[in-house]
Design an enzyme around this catalytic site. Structure first.
Site, mmCIF file in Angstrom:
data_model
loop_
_atom_site.group_PDB
_atom_site.id
_atom_site.type_symbol
_atom_site.label_atom_id
_atom_site.label_comp_id
_atom_site.label_asym_id
_atom_site.label_seq_id
_atom_site.Cartn_x
_atom_site.Cartn_y
_atom_site.Cartn_z
ATOM 1 N N PRO A 38 0.741 -1.170 -0.074
ATOM 2 C CA PRO A 38 -0.066 -0.002 0.105
ATOM 3 C C PRO A 38 0.865 1.203 -0.099
ATOM 4 O O PRO A 38 1.923 1.305 0.663
ATOM 5 C CB PRO A 38 -0.776 0.027 1.166
ATOM 6 C CG PRO A 38 -0.296 -1.303 1.838
ATOM 7 C CD PRO A 38 0.652 -1.929 1.177
ATOM 8 N N LYS A 69 -2.759 -4.791 6.721
ATOM 9 C CA LYS A 69 -1.405 -5.307 6.169
ATOM 10 C C LYS A 69 -0.232 -4.669 7.066
ATOM 11 O O LYS A 69 -0.575 -3.792 7.910
ATOM 12 C CB LYS A 69 -1.092 -4.570 4.633
ATOM 13 C CG LYS A 69 -2.197 -4.888 3.774
ATOM 14 C CD LYS A 69 -1.712 -4.820 2.266
ATOM 15 C CE LYS A 69 -2.918 -5.541 1.429
ATOM 16 N NZ LYS A 69 -2.277 -5.666 0.054
#
Length: 146
Positions: A38, A69
């Site tokens: 990300p 994450k």
């Protein structure tokens, strides 16, 4: 835990259900499990001053938490003091993009949006003056480590 659509979460091999490893997503092009990556880029017309680094650290944690994450995968860039108008006016506002290999869905997007909106609110940016566009990037379109 990574939150994916039931279709993607119910991956099977030999008829038995397999859970996705923490911090992993599904490459929408290949269907393979892949690492997340990300990145959040925020642009604002507000000068953040000495609080910019703290905002970036908090945004990094928000992205990791919202997408499920590891924070070690998250990259954040904040460009403050930019020339941005909203509705023809030079009022405090922010524009952003969030990219990830997997993890982009309505539930996760709402979680990240709420956190980022709260963080930017501390700088006088109203929730109705923030756009963040979210993109689920196919693995072949993400370059990393050569």
């Amino acid at each position: 835990m990574l939150r994916l659509s039931p279709k993607l979460q119910d991956r099977t091999e030999g008829g038995s259900r397999q859970e996705l490893p923490a911090g992993k997503g599904i490459d929408p092009a290949t269907g393979e499990v892949c690492a997340g990556d990300p990145s959040l880029v925020l642009n604002t017309n507000v000068a953040l001053g000495e609080n910019k680094a703290a905002l970036m650290r908090a945004a990094s944690k928000a992205v990791a938490s919202g997408l499920g994450k590891p924070e070690s995968y998250v990259a954040v860039a904040v460009n403050d003091g930019q020339h941005i108008i909203w509705g023809g006016e030079d009022t405090p506002c922010a524009l952003g993009t969030l990219y990830s290999l997997g993890g982009i869905n309505l539930e996760n997007n709402k979680a990240v949006s709420a956190a980022i909106t709260s963080l930017l609110g501390d700088f006088g940016i109203s929730p109705n003056r923030i756009y963040v566009s979210c993109f689920d990037v196919p693995r072949e379109n993400m370059m990393y480590n050569g």
